[in-house]
Write a protein that holds these residues in place. Structure first.
Motif, PDB file in Angstrom:
ATOM      1  N   VAL A   1      43.723  45.586  23.519  1.00 37.87           N
ATOM      2  CA  VAL A   1      43.111  46.377  24.595  1.00 37.87           C
ATOM      3  C   VAL A   1      42.316  45.474  25.535  1.00 37.87           C
ATOM      4  O   VAL A   1      42.375  45.609  26.755  1.00 37.87           O
ATOM      5  N   GLU A   2      41.575  44.545  24.964  1.00 42.34           N
ATOM      6  CA  GLU A   2      40.702  43.681  25.759  1.00 42.34           C
ATOM      7  C   GLU A   2      41.447  42.522  26.414  1.00 42.34           C
ATOM      8  O   GLU A   2      40.872  41.786  27.214  1.00 42.34           O
ATOM      9  N   GLY A   3      42.726  42.338  26.082  1.00 36.30           N
ATOM     10  CA  GLY A   3      43.481  41.222  26.650  1.00 36.30           C
ATOM     11  C   GLY A   3      43.187  39.899  25.984  1.00 36.30           C
ATOM     12  O   GLY A   3      43.412  38.840  26.572  1.00 36.30           O
ATOM     13  N   LYS A   4      42.704  39.923  24.729  1.00 37.43           N
ATOM     14  CA  LYS A   4      42.362  38.702  24.010  1.00 37.43           C
ATOM     15  C   LYS A   4      43.346  38.396  22.900  1.00 37.43           C
ATOM     16  O   LYS A   4      43.075  37.583  22.031  1.00 37.43           O
ATOM     17  N   SER A   5      44.495  39.037  22.925  1.00 36.78           N
ATOM     18  CA  SER A   5      45.489  38.805  21.885  1.00 36.78           C
ATOM     19  C   SER A   5      46.060  37.397  21.999  1.00 36.78           C
ATOM     20  O   SER A   5      46.233  36.851  23.095  1.00 36.78           O
ATOM     21  N   GLU A   6      46.372  36.802  20.840  1.00 31.54           N
ATOM     22  CA  GLU A   6      46.915  35.448  20.840  1.00 31.54           C
ATOM     23  C   GLU A   6      48.334  35.422  21.393  1.00 31.54           C
ATOM     24  O   GLU A   6      48.769  34.410  21.918  1.00 31.54           O
ATOM     25  N   GLU A   7      49.049  36.511  21.269  1.00 30.09           N
ATOM     26  CA  GLU A   7      50.430  36.567  21.745  1.00 30.09           C
ATOM     27  C   GLU A   7      50.473  37.295  23.095  1.00 30.09           C
ATOM     28  O   GLU A   7      50.963  38.409  23.215  1.00 30.09           O
ATOM     29  N   ILE A   8      49.941  36.647  24.121  1.00 29.58           N
ATOM     30  CA  ILE A   8      49.927  37.238  25.459  1.00 29.58           C
ATOM     31  C   ILE A   8      51.301  37.047  26.088  1.00 29.58           C
ATOM     32  O   ILE A   8      51.834  35.937  26.137  1.00 29.58           O
ATOM     33  N   SER A   9      51.850  38.141  26.582  1.00 28.53           N
ATOM     34  CA  SER A   9      53.164  38.076  27.205  1.00 28.53           C
ATOM     35  C   SER A   9      53.062  37.506  28.617  1.00 28.53           C
ATOM     36  O   SER A   9      52.105  37.778  29.348  1.00 28.53           O
ATOM     37  N   THR A  10      54.050  36.696  28.970  1.00 29.16           N
ATOM     38  CA  THR A  10      54.121  36.139  30.324  1.00 29.16           C
ATOM     39  C   THR A  10      55.230  36.776  31.144  1.00 29.16           C
ATOM     40  O   THR A  10      55.439  36.400  32.296  1.00 29.16           O
ATOM     41  N   SER A  11      55.933  37.719  30.561  1.00 28.53           N
ATOM     42  CA  SER A  11      57.051  38.336  31.261  1.00 28.53           C
ATOM     43  C   SER A  11      56.749  39.751  31.749  1.00 28.53           C
ATOM     44  O   SER A  11      57.413  40.245  32.661  1.00 28.53           O
ATOM     45  N   GLU A  12      55.726  40.418  31.178  1.00 28.18           N
ATOM     46  CA  GLU A  12      55.400  41.778  31.592  1.00 28.18           C
ATOM     47  C   GLU A  12      53.949  42.093  31.234  1.00 28.18           C
ATOM     48  O   GLU A  12      53.341  41.421  30.391  1.00 28.18           O
TER      49      GLU A  12
ATOM     50  N   GLY B   1      45.649  46.149  27.648  1.00 33.41           N
ATOM     51  CA  GLY B   1      44.683  46.678  28.604  1.00 33.41           C
ATOM     52  C   GLY B   1      45.112  46.538  30.040  1.00 33.41           C
ATOM     53  O   GLY B   1      44.690  47.319  30.906  1.00 33.41           O
ATOM     54  N   ALA B   2      45.959  45.549  30.333  1.00 33.31           N
ATOM     55  CA  ALA B   2      46.441  45.376  31.707  1.00 33.31           C
ATOM     56  C   ALA B   2      47.263  46.581  32.152  1.00 33.31           C
ATOM     57  O   ALA B   2      47.240  46.959  33.330  1.00 33.31           O
ATOM     58  N   ARG B   3      47.979  47.190  31.236  1.00 32.66           N
ATOM     59  CA  ARG B   3      48.749  48.387  31.580  1.00 32.66           C
ATOM     60  C   ARG B   3      47.813  49.573  31.863  1.00 32.66           C
ATOM     61  O   ARG B   3      48.099  50.399  32.732  1.00 32.66           O
ATOM     62  N   ILE B   4      46.694  49.657  31.129  1.00 27.71           N
ATOM     63  CA  ILE B   4      45.717  50.713  31.391  1.00 27.71           C
ATOM     64  C   ILE B   4      45.143  50.567  32.793  1.00 27.71           C
ATOM     65  O   ILE B   4      45.038  51.550  33.544  1.00 27.71           O
ATOM     66  N   HIS B   5      44.770  49.346  33.148  1.00 29.36           N
ATOM     67  CA  HIS B   5      44.237  49.104  34.491  1.00 29.36           C
ATOM     68  C   HIS B   5      45.277  49.449  35.556  1.00 29.36           C
ATOM     69  O   HIS B   5      44.940  50.032  36.601  1.00 29.36           O
ATOM     70  N   TYR B   6      46.518  49.125  35.320  1.00 28.23           N
ATOM     71  CA  TYR B   6      47.576  49.423  36.291  1.00 28.23           C
ATOM     72  C   TYR B   6      47.729  50.934  36.470  1.00 28.23           C
ATOM     73  O   TYR B   6      47.901  51.418  37.596  1.00 28.23           O
TER      74      TYR B   6
END
Length: 788
Positions: A368-379, A383-388
């Motif tokens: 949720v906070e965007g601090k996951s170790e496996e951050i996607s670079t393709s989509e 939490g970024a989807r919530i903000h969108y």
């Protein structure tokens, strides 16, 4: 004298050490991989023997061993791959287990610990093992038979005897037997680490050789193919294979070797391999075309050449082999660690469960906070989807809403008329504005609730994405966690939706016309009057929802007739003349009167949000002036009774729109737009806050506590930590694979220092005939009849 020349030369110790170091290492690796029963994607250096049926493959292998141990016959005999490891031993003249009998023996991998001193028993075991797997009626199988032969009369070589290429199926062989055999052969020879021993009979056309053809498909450059020409003694008289052996027909970088096999008659008479080798030596020495090609003729030369090439090939493959094993070791270690171990005690199970639940809650919060170790670079994720959703779906959708959408001018006009009740058009009440603005505010409820649903769906997706590896091992626990989290999210969605509805209802219940950003009635009326004055026209009301103000376009003579109602000092209107035409003087008089009226006053006496009270007309004077101006009519003089028609079920306003009505409609729309914008900004700000507080942040804060409260129960430990059978099998397979790779890596790790010391005494090159050789070994041209 000849016998003295034929005495074997003792190879230097370094050469012997090199062969005795590298090939046994590869053999050990093959044993390690084979005994484990697991498939490891590592291709070890080896030599595969390929050829067509009855090309002499088995005879060549037996000649290399010096013993008769392979099944023989006119039909398909080799029906399973046979991996043959030849291991050179020292001559033992005595021993605890029987002395000389131990010198030569064989061992099968599927019969560990059993030694076969009688090689006819080895033949019988190969036949029995073949029938156990492939059946007794010429069927084939890809499962490999592994055999080791220990003898002082062999050089260290690893060979794989593959089924001969056949074209016509026999017995219970499938109709596509040729394609199946070719596929099986390609499975071995396609790897760059595999040397190819292509066996072709001399009495057939080399250009049509099945062995060379399939070898050419796997090795187009011929860099790892050794050609073997068999049956040189049965060629037609006047022909020879000299050009074939010299590589003038089909060149191979590793060259060709010619051999003479035992005939079927020799086999039937039990002629020994030793006698056959002696006869082969006499044939090559007596043949005028082969006498000066001794380095390319005979089984001893083939064995020596294979040993040298295999040693060189192994040394070239070692770096890549070590790298491949190291890479696989890292991969399998991670896989095995992911399976972990399930403790047997309650305390251990409780600790494991608590650790899994904590990791899950932490993974959810990090996502949720965007601090996951496996951050996607393709989509976008988490939490970024919530903000969108908040900014680019919810807010943008509300900004695109037209405040007067769904309210055509006719509906606004009808609402104004209904608000007056039975009264005439004297005052414009506030009721239409409040009714209509509440209706438009209510339209914000559905998208706000839908926004909360979108965020709920995103949180559900994140809950599934947060399934850590440990949780994947336990399907029951994973199901329980999914149920608890889903229920908890639904419980948090209810207050979020409730507060959103309350926000909308609050805005609908109190229309705050004192808001500093609200346009106000006076200003709206003034702007509406300016719009009407700019056109001075009243047009028929469109029944379509087309906007209203833009419909007031200039019309000419026909429009002037529609000015049916004009203001007068008495009641706000001038009674139209009989002919329905208003003179220009009348229009100018009314226009002049408008200019002289104070700003902000209402020509219709509109109160509250529309104007102040100081400029309103006296309601007591208006009826009196009207009574003085209206003529009196005598009912007694009516010529006849007038019958009224029944009013229709649905009544609508007249199609003629007066200037007063146009002004009221325009003013109402301005008020609606102004107040709706105020409410829209409030909702755009409040709804995301409500969702974040009641749904997102509350879930994030309380998820760990809820999981512990619902799932951390001692009586549920064993049930929730139960693994499926496939996970246990995968863990066992990974553990065994890891053990094999560790042994293989340790085996190779012991090699480099010794091999480096050995290689300093070598420089690989080629002799005059192109045969790879090692300095210190006897030249390839020396032919030794007493090799065995």
């Amino acid at each position: 004298m000849a016998e003295e020349d034929e005495q074997p030369q003792s190879p230097p110790q370094k050469a012997s050490s090199l062969g005795q170091t590298l090939i046994p290492v590869v053999n050990k690796l093959q044993d390690i991989c084979s005994q484990s029963g697991v498939s490891i994607p590592i291709n070890l250096p080896q030599v595969a023997v390929v050829g067509s049926q009855s090309s002499g493959k088995s005879s060549v292998i037996e000649a290399l061993v010096g013993l008769d141990f392979l099944p023989r016959g006119p039909d398909v005999v080799t029906r399973r791959p046979l991996m043959l490891q030849l291991i050179q031993t020292k001559v033992n003249n005595g021993g605890a287990d029987g002395g000389v009998g131990e010198v030569e023996y064989g061992e099968f991998l599927h019969l560990p610990g059993r030694k076969f001193y009688d090689f006819s028993e080895i033949r019988n075991e190969i036949q029995a093992e073949t029938e156990r797997e492939a059946g007794g009626n010429r069927g084939i199988s890809e499962k490999t038979i592994r055999l080791k032969i220990y003898s002082p009369n062999v050089l260290d070589i690893t060979l794989i005897d593959l089924p001969g290429i056949t074209r016509v199926p026999v017995g219970d062989q499938p109709s596509d037997i040729e394609a199946r055999i070719r596929t099986m052969i390609m499975k071995y020879i396609r790897h760059p680490s595999c040397l190819i021993l292509a066996v072709t009979p001399a009495n057939s056309d080399l250009a049509n050789s099945d062995a060379l053809q399939i070898a050419g498909n796997a090795d187009p450059d011929g860099k790892r193919t050794i050609g073997v020409i068999t049956k040189l003694d049965i060629m037609d008289r006047g022909t020879d294979a000299r050009n074939l052996l010299l590589g003038k027909v089909i060149p191979l970088q590793l060259g060709y070797v010619g051999v003479v096999n035992r005939s079927q008659e020799d086999i039937m008479r039990n002629r020994s391999i030793k006698d056959a080798l002696a006869a082969e030596e006499r044939f090559f020495r007596s043949h005028p075309e082969y006498v000066n090609l001794a380095d390319r003729c005979g089984v001893p030369q083939l064995a020596k050449k294979l040993n040298q090439i295999l040693v060189q090939h192994i040394r070239e493959c070692l770096p890549a082999l070590k790298s491949a094993i190291s890479s696989q070791l890292v991969t399998v270690t991670k896989e095995y660690a992911s399976y972990g171990e399930t403790p047997d005690t309650r305390a251990g199970q409780g600790t494991l469960l608590l650790n899994i639940l904590s990791k899950y809650a932490e993974a959810f919060s990090s996502l949720v906070e965007g601090k996951s170790e496996e951050i996607s670079t393709s989509e976008l994720s988490g939490g970024a989807r919530i903000h969108y959703i908040f900014q680019f779906i919810f807010v943008k959708s509300l900004e695109d809403v037209d405040p007067c959408d769904g309210l055509p001018d006719e509906d606004i006009r009808t609402a104004i008329h209904n608000a007056r009740g039975p009264r005439s058009a004297v005052f414009a009440a506030e009721v239409p504005f409040e009714v209509l603005v509440r209706r438009q505010i209510g339209r914000l409820s559905d998208p706000s609730i839908q926004c909360a649903q979108f965020i709920y769906n995103e949180l559900v997706k994140m809950s599934h994405s947060s399934m850590v590896n440990e949780l994947q091992r336990y399907p029951v626990l994973r199901k329980r966690v999914d149920e608890v989290v889903g229920r908890f999210l639904r419980e948090n969605l209810n207050p979020a939706e409730s507060i959103i509805r309350h926000l909308i209802e609050m805005e609908m219940d109190y229309i705050n016309t004192s808001h500093p950003n609200f346009i106000g009635g006076s200003r709206a009326l003034e702007m509406a009057q300016q719009q009407i004055r700019s056109s001075m026209v009243v047009v028929p009301v469109s029944r379509q929802r087309d906007g209203g103000d833009s419909d007031m376009t200039q019309v000419s003579e026909r429009s002037s007739r529609s000015r049916a109602i004009v203001r007068s000092p008495a009641n706000g209107f001038i009674k139209p003349p009989a002919n329905g035409v208003i003179s220009d003087q009348g229009v100018r008089a009314n226009t002049e009167a408008d200019r002289n009226r104070p700003t902000g006053s209402s020509i219709w006496g509109i109160s509250s949000i529309f104007s102040g009270t100081e400029n309103q007309l006296s309601t007591r004077e208006a009826p009196k002036s009207i009574a003085q101006r209206e003529p009196a009519y005598n009912i007694d003089h009516a010529p006849s009774t007038i019958h009224l028609r029944e009013p229709p079920t649905i009544l609508r306003s007249s199609e003629t729109l007066s200037e007063q009505e146009a002004t009221e409609i325009a003013a109402t729309k301005l008020l609606l737009s102004s107040y709706f914008d105020i409410v829209r900004k409030i909702i755009e700000d409040s709804v995301p806050k409500a969702i974040m507080h009641f749904l997102v942040n509350h879930t994030k804060r309380e998820l760990h506590n809820v999981l512990i409260q619902k799932l951390y129960r001692e009586k549920l430990f064993e049930e929730m930590l139960q693994e499926p059978g496939e996970v246990s099998a995968k863990r066992k397979h990974a553990r065994e694979t890891l053990r094999v790779l560790q042994q293989a890596f340790q085996t190779l790790d012991e090699l480099p220092l010794e091999a480096e010391t050995i290689e300093r005494g070598y420089s690989l090159g080629t002799d005059s005939i192109g045969l790879p050789r090692t300095h210190g070994l006897p030249p390839t041209s020396s032919y030794n009849t007493n090799f065995y």
